[in-house]
Design a protein around this motif. Sequence first.
Motif, PDB file in Angstrom:
ATOM      1  N   SER A   1      -2.742  33.889 -26.729  1.00 44.51           N
ATOM      2  CA  SER A   1      -4.077  34.241 -27.219  1.00 44.51           C
ATOM      3  C   SER A   1      -4.758  32.935 -27.615  1.00 44.51           C
TER       4      SER A   1
ATOM      5  N   ALA B   1      -5.711  32.099 -30.490  1.00 45.30           N
ATOM      6  CA  ALA B   1      -5.066  31.618 -31.723  1.00 45.30           C
ATOM      7  C   ALA B   1      -3.706  31.001 -31.414  1.00 45.30           C
ATOM      8  N   GLY B   2      -2.991  31.625 -30.470  1.00 45.01           N
ATOM      9  CA  GLY B   2      -1.686  31.083 -30.099  1.00 45.01           C
ATOM     10  C   GLY B   2      -1.820  29.720 -29.444  1.00 45.01           C
TER      11      GLY B   2
ATOM     12  N   LEU C   1      -2.585  27.182 -32.045  1.00 48.41           N
ATOM     13  CA  LEU C   1      -1.376  26.796 -32.781  1.00 48.41           C
ATOM     14  C   LEU C   1      -0.509  25.851 -31.965  1.00 48.41           C
TER      15      LEU C   1
ATOM     16  N   ARG D   1       0.667  22.212 -33.109  1.00 49.45           N
ATOM     17  CA  ARG D   1       2.063  21.817 -33.277  1.00 49.45           C
ATOM     18  C   ARG D   1       2.453  20.668 -32.338  1.00 49.45           C
TER      19      ARG D   1
ATOM     20  N   ASP E   1      -2.866  21.834 -37.740  1.00 53.81           N
ATOM     21  CA  ASP E   1      -3.566  23.104 -37.959  1.00 53.81           C
ATOM     22  C   ASP E   1      -5.079  22.950 -38.047  1.00 53.81           C
TER      23      ASP E   1
ATOM     24  N   SER F   1      -6.420  25.582 -35.193  1.00 57.64           N
ATOM     25  CA  SER F   1      -6.252  27.000 -35.524  1.00 57.64           C
ATOM     26  C   SER F   1      -7.082  27.371 -36.743  1.00 57.64           C
ATOM     27  N   THR F   2      -7.170  26.454 -37.705  1.00 63.36           N
ATOM     28  CA  THR F   2      -7.994  26.736 -38.882  1.00 63.36           C
ATOM     29  C   THR F   2      -9.469  26.758 -38.506  1.00 63.36           C
TER      30      THR F   2
ATOM     31  N   GLU G   1     -10.540  29.904 -36.887  1.00 66.26           N
ATOM     32  CA  GLU G   1     -10.709  30.999 -37.836  1.00 66.26           C
ATOM     33  C   GLU G   1     -11.986  30.795 -38.666  1.00 66.26           C
TER      34      GLU G   1
ATOM     35  N   GLY H   1      -5.913  28.132 -43.190  1.00 64.60           N
ATOM     36  CA  GLY H   1      -5.924  29.202 -42.209  1.00 64.60           C
ATOM     37  C   GLY H   1      -5.084  30.379 -42.676  1.00 64.60           C
ATOM     38  N   SER H   2      -5.515  31.557 -42.268  1.00 64.58           N
ATOM     39  CA  SER H   2      -4.763  32.746 -42.706  1.00 64.58           C
ATOM     40  C   SER H   2      -3.351  32.746 -42.129  1.00 64.58           C
ATOM     41  N   HIS H   3      -3.185  32.110 -40.981  1.00 59.84           N
ATOM     42  CA  HIS H   3      -1.828  32.056 -40.421  1.00 59.84           C
ATOM     43  C   HIS H   3      -0.898  31.257 -41.336  1.00 59.84           C
ATOM     44  N   LEU H   4      -1.487  30.312 -42.073  1.00 63.85           N
ATOM     45  CA  LEU H   4      -0.661  29.525 -42.986  1.00 63.85           C
ATOM     46  C   LEU H   4      -0.341  30.305 -44.254  1.00 63.85           C
TER      47      LEU H   4
ATOM     48  N   ALA I   1       0.764  23.249 -41.461  1.00 66.87           N
ATOM     49  CA  ALA I   1       2.151  23.701 -41.620  1.00 66.87           C
ATOM     50  C   ALA I   1       3.037  22.553 -42.078  1.00 66.87           C
TER      51      ALA I   1
ATOM     52  N   PRO J   1       4.242  28.603 -38.094  1.00 63.88           N
ATOM     53  CA  PRO J   1       3.440  29.816 -38.304  1.00 63.88           C
ATOM     54  C   PRO J   1       3.142  30.519 -36.988  1.00 63.88           C
TER      55      PRO J   1
ATOM     56  N   PRO K   1       0.554  33.265 -34.784  1.00 66.33           N
ATOM     57  CA  PRO K   1      -0.841  33.732 -34.786  1.00 66.33           C
ATOM     58  C   PRO K   1      -0.963  35.045 -35.555  1.00 66.33           C
TER      59      PRO K   1
END
Lengths: 543, 322
Positions: free
Chosen positions: A88, A90-91, A94, A98, A104, A107-108, A111, B217-220, B276, B318, B320
């Motif tokens: 996705s 978001a994936g 991430l 990484r 992050d 990804s942040t 969001e 982030g909410s994932h964190l 993370a 983390p 998603p």
Amino acid sequence: MSKTMSPLRNPTVPTGVRDLVGRARGRLLVAGLLQTILVAVGVAAALASILVGVARYTVIPWAEPVAFGVIGLAVLVGVGLALWRRSSPAGAALSVDRRLGGFDRISTALELGALDERHEYEDLQLRAADVWASGRSLDGLVRVVPRGWLPRLVIVALAATLLMALVPSAADVALAERRAQQQLIQDEIDRLTEAAAEATPEVKETLEALLAELAQAETLEQAVAALGEARQELASQADPAELAQRTALAGLERRLQQNPLATGASAAEQLRNLAAGLANASPAEMAAAAAELSARAEDLAGIDQELSDALAGAAQALGEAAANPDAAAAAAEALADAAGQLDASNAAAAGAANRAQAQADVRDAQQRLSDAQAQGQAQGQGQGQGQGQGQGQGQGQGQGQGQGQGQGQGQGQGQGQGQGGAGGGAGAGGQSGTGSTSGGTGSGTVGSGSGDHDPSRDPSRSSVFDPVEAGLGDEVRVDLTGGTTPGDPLGTATGQGLENVPLQSYTDRFTDYRNTALDSLDRMVIPADLADLVRQYFTELEP
Amino acid sequence: MNPEEFATHLAAARAEVGKVIVGQKDLVETVLVAAICEGHVLLEGVPGLGKTKLLATLGKVLDVEFGRVQFTPDLMPADILGTKVLTGNDFKFHQGPIFANLVLADEINRATPKTQSALLEAMQERRVTLGGETHQLPRPFLVMATQNPIEQEGTYPLPEAQLDRFLFKALVGFPPADDVVEILKRTTAGPETEPNAVMDGAAIVEMSELVRDLPAGSHLLHYAATLVEATHPESEKAPELVKRYVRNGASPRGAQALILGGKAFALFAGRPNLAAEDIWKVAPMSLRHRLVLGYEALADGVRADQIVSEVLEAHPSPQPVS
């Protein structure tokens, strides 16, 4: 917050972030596709190579299709899995964080970008993420083309599978032969299916049972055996009277072709034409026709009595018309009745003809499959000796010339059986072997007649010696060393005449022989002219 | 204050502390970050490693009111919190040493549980209730405690509730030889260096608010929650080591410590967002003192840090948020 909109299309998400995540997503998909397909194909290829390898030593007809089918299926499964597991946004973000050291940010930002209201530090974060993402290389994200031992293993497995599939093995040859045999059997099934469609119900039932057995047959041997059984069943269905009737009708037709009563392609037509032209016929012509019809009526006596009676009646009416022109009308009517009876007899014989045709079809099928079987055996045994054993059986009578015909390979042995007079028979050897090896010529012995030589005992030939009934066995062998002149006995019977032995009616014996011979004509592959010769032979010998 | 200024301030503070404290870079950062988060820190280490020196130096660098309490078995709660003294015709409240911005609770495990418990309200609610009167503690209010893990005679292990109130528990290890040499140079010749104050209480409060405003982030947040949940042996997310050796897992304060501490470290690194990696960094110091280990862990020599490592391995990154 624009929750329904994909973050990759959300204009509030910084362009650099969206672009980076979009590119990362595509790259991850491609890498995932290749990796998943590789794993799936690797497993499938390993299994396929084992299957194809086993199939090199054991005939597994479905091995190669299944092996390559499994590999193809693995590709599809791999594609499906990769798409199902597609990252996705978001994936993907991430993964970028990484693997590319994004901490992050992306990804942040993805969001935060979707928020309708942001505070100062959130905007600051978005700007920082955009700066970081813009022009960011994805080289370190994921290796698109897999490396290492897995691709090598997959290549080896695929190569092994292909190699084993492409290089023929003994099992492949056997499989090809089996398929060829199946094709031959299928061809015969197709032919016999057409024949069954036109057959009478009884014959059709037999043929359908045969077709079912052929469909189950896995080898030519099984098919040939099934065909043989069907032939026997068809032969057993034949009524000897029908056979005799058919033979007699054929003889009648032939006779009238040779010695026509009038114009006409068939005997019935001749009779009708004769009746139509009777007014113009001379008494002598009527008398000749009456004599001929009388003779034919006698031929049919006891075989097709109604027809015989009708012909005899027509002959008598013709004779009367020859003497008295006023009886011409009655003669014409009698001739018409005879023609009608002949049509009825021919129609009755059509059933037998249908059965005979079916027998011939089955025989032809058996012959073709036998030939193919013999060819396969010859090839299987190599090119060399090719000697087997065949067995022929011949029948001789009277003049001492019989013919036997063997089937099979190599050296055959003929058996002759003769009767009466200075009987001698000629046994024909087995057929030549097929394939690259020619079979040996059969050197059959000839059955010979023996016994009842004394004219004083039976000058009218009303009875014949029956060796079986006499307990002397069913054959007497003679040496075939003499008799080079056609028509002469070919050898000297070693048997001796016997006194006071059981006798059988010649008519009965003749009928048996004739029926057997005609039945053999239906079963065996014999040229049409020779078959006619045999039929004529029996017609002429008819007592 | 923006993140760059935040990082600059912290770097300056670290540099000033470094004038006195040799090495111990991570320890210094931990203490500074805890201060920025307005969190309490428990330093654990054998005597002589500079724990007290570090905290005293920190008080000078941060330029906040510094109070020191040497915990002993005969220390009474009133000795920390303060007491009412009859002055004239009225009782007047005399504040104890806890009424300071930075309280050094030296060898905290030497005090009795009663005295230790006197800190509970102060540490959590930043106020003191005495004789029916509640007294607000100044802001920032930081408790920096030390304890010696070796000497068990005459000590009272801190109860779980007390431990849970410490944002971080930092382990003070023995410095490498080069650092020891440097320590010798600094302390055995000439006057010791005095650090300069580079911050003040207001700056700390402002920085603390910035930490709280930093986006995460909410994932964190989910990740932090997952890590804490994984420290509970009854959780499906718990790795085998947790199920085997942990009696009670970390409280939600542990997750708060992960996020707050992580944010501060992110700002320390000049980043305007939590990562993370920050959570991984603060996980040991945030969780190790919140795990209640069973006797099996003591018997097998399993330490809390091993278990935290196991939890991080079980949940390496983390996921998603759907």
